[in-house]
Design a protein around this motif. Structure first.
Motif, PDB file in Angstrom:
ATOM      1  N   UNK A 169      40.309  56.593  36.332  1.00  0.00           N
ATOM      2  CA  UNK A 169      40.132  55.553  35.405  1.00  0.00           C
ATOM      3  C   UNK A 169      40.125  56.091  33.865  1.00  0.00           C
ATOM      4  N   UNK A 170      39.523  57.513  33.879  1.00  0.00           N
ATOM      5  CA  UNK A 170      39.434  58.061  32.526  1.00  0.00           C
ATOM      6  C   UNK A 170      38.552  57.217  31.584  1.00  0.00           C
ATOM      7  N   UNK A 171      38.980  56.995  30.542  1.00  0.00           N
ATOM      8  CA  UNK A 171      38.021  56.351  29.355  1.00  0.00           C
ATOM      9  C   UNK A 171      38.456  54.831  29.303  1.00  0.00           C
ATOM     10  N   UNK A 172      39.066  54.473  30.323  1.00  0.00           N
ATOM     11  CA  UNK A 172      39.532  52.961  30.223  1.00  0.00           C
ATOM     12  C   UNK A 172      37.952  52.306  30.654  1.00  0.00           C
ATOM     13  N   UNK A 173      37.963  50.925  30.180  1.00  0.00           N
ATOM     14  CA  UNK A 173      36.819  50.126  30.473  1.00  0.00           C
ATOM     15  C   UNK A 173      36.804  49.722  31.895  1.00  0.00           C
ATOM     16  N   UNK A 174      35.858  50.000  32.767  1.00  0.00           N
ATOM     17  CA  UNK A 174      36.093  49.741  34.275  1.00  0.00           C
ATOM     18  C   UNK A 174      36.357  48.248  34.479  1.00  0.00           C
ATOM     19  N   UNK A 175      35.750  47.447  33.629  1.00  0.00           N
ATOM     20  CA  UNK A 175      35.966  45.806  33.867  1.00  0.00           C
ATOM     21  C   UNK A 175      37.357  45.445  33.490  1.00  0.00           C
ATOM     22  N   UNK A 176      37.899  46.062  32.611  1.00  0.00           N
ATOM     23  CA  UNK A 176      39.262  45.826  32.349  1.00  0.00           C
ATOM     24  C   UNK A 176      40.251  46.345  33.233  1.00  0.00           C
ATOM     25  N   UNK A 177      39.967  47.580  33.808  1.00  0.00           N
ATOM     26  CA  UNK A 177      40.560  48.387  34.818  1.00  0.00           C
ATOM     27  C   UNK A 177      40.702  47.458  36.155  1.00  0.00           C
ATOM     28  N   UNK A 178      39.539  46.795  36.454  1.00  0.00           N
ATOM     29  CA  UNK A 178      39.446  46.071  37.517  1.00  0.00           C
ATOM     30  C   UNK A 178      40.225  44.692  37.507  1.00  0.00           C
ATOM     31  N   UNK A 179      40.500  44.048  36.194  1.00  0.00           N
ATOM     32  CA  UNK A 179      41.182  42.909  35.868  1.00  0.00           C
ATOM     33  C   UNK A 179      42.793  43.224  36.342  1.00  0.00           C
ATOM     34  N   UNK A 180      43.027  44.430  35.869  1.00  0.00           N
ATOM     35  CA  UNK A 180      44.664  44.918  36.168  1.00  0.00           C
ATOM     36  C   UNK A 180      44.746  45.042  37.421  1.00  0.00           C
ATOM     37  N   UNK A 181      43.685  45.681  38.363  1.00  0.00           N
ATOM     38  CA  UNK A 181      43.944  45.844  39.744  1.00  0.00           C
ATOM     39  C   UNK A 181      43.753  44.526  40.545  1.00  0.00           C
ATOM     40  N   UNK A 182      42.954  43.602  39.942  1.00  0.00           N
ATOM     41  CA  UNK A 182      43.114  42.042  40.846  1.00  0.00           C
ATOM     42  C   UNK A 182      44.286  41.506  40.338  1.00  0.00           C
ATOM     43  N   UNK A 183      44.876  41.827  39.252  1.00  0.00           N
ATOM     44  CA  UNK A 183      46.114  41.161  38.869  1.00  0.00           C
ATOM     45  C   UNK A 183      47.407  41.662  39.657  1.00  0.00           C
TER      46      UNK A 183
END
Length: 188
Positions: A169-183
């Motif tokens: 994930x690095x410095x990405x926001x975990x919530x935004x990262x999850x949104x992209x995964x769910x997408x």
């Protein structure tokens, strides 16, 4: 040290729960001891048993509280009816903000499975999770879709809490990262 008047005002239950959550967050549920929690609360070693009976009762109370908090986080009517993806984000956020609850909630061997308060709180949280599946178009098996969505959110949250995806994930926001995964898997 806590005085007896605090205990009689009902603060002991909450003090023991708070201390237990601190221990679980730092050392896991296996490190819990009612005797140690009583010492931390400044009361006799038998006092926590008045509220929880035993260690299993304490862990069941923590799980019950956790499911209630999760149901409230998933519903959050102030922000409208969330999509399935947003419910997943809220699930991940809950895990990150309540890691001790999260650890206990999904270990049934630690809990009183027949506790009515636990069952009711778990059902409220489950109903909120299932409600997100209703937004999916053309789902042949809503139950299967719900399990897939829950698996994604729960698995991602668990991987975050155990630091297994920190580098990815690095410095990405975990919530935004999850949104992209769910997408990748769910459209709405």
């Amino acid at each position: 040290m806590t005085n007896r008047s605090t205990y009689h005002h009902g603060d002991l239950r909450q003090a023991v729960l708070a201390a237990a959550l601190d221990v679980i967050a730092a050392e896991g549920p296996g490190a819990l001891s009612l005797r140690d929690l009583a010492r931390r609360a400044g009361v006799s070693h038998a006092a926590p048993a008045h509220h929880f009976k035993d260690r299993t009762g304490l862990l069941t109370a923590i799980a019950t509280e956790g499911y209630g908090l999760l149901a409230a986080a998933l519903a959050d009517p102030a922000h409208g009816s969330p999509t399935l993806r947003e419910r997943g984000v809220r699930y991940v956020r809950f895990a990150l903000t309540h890691p001790a609850h999260f650890q206990v909630m999904f270990q049934p061997e630690l809990l009183r499975a027949d506790d009515p308060d636990l069952l009711a709180a778990r059902e409220r949280a489950s109903a909120e999770l299932r409600a997100g599946v209703a937004d999916l178009p053309d789902v042949p098996d809503a139950r299967q879709a719900g399990i897939a969505a829950w698996s994604l959110a729960h698995g991602f949250a668990t991987l975050l809490l155990t630091h297994n995806v920190t580098a990815a994930i690095g410095d990405r926001d975990p919530e935004e990262y999850f949104r992209s995964l769910a997408g990748l898997l769910f459209t709405p």
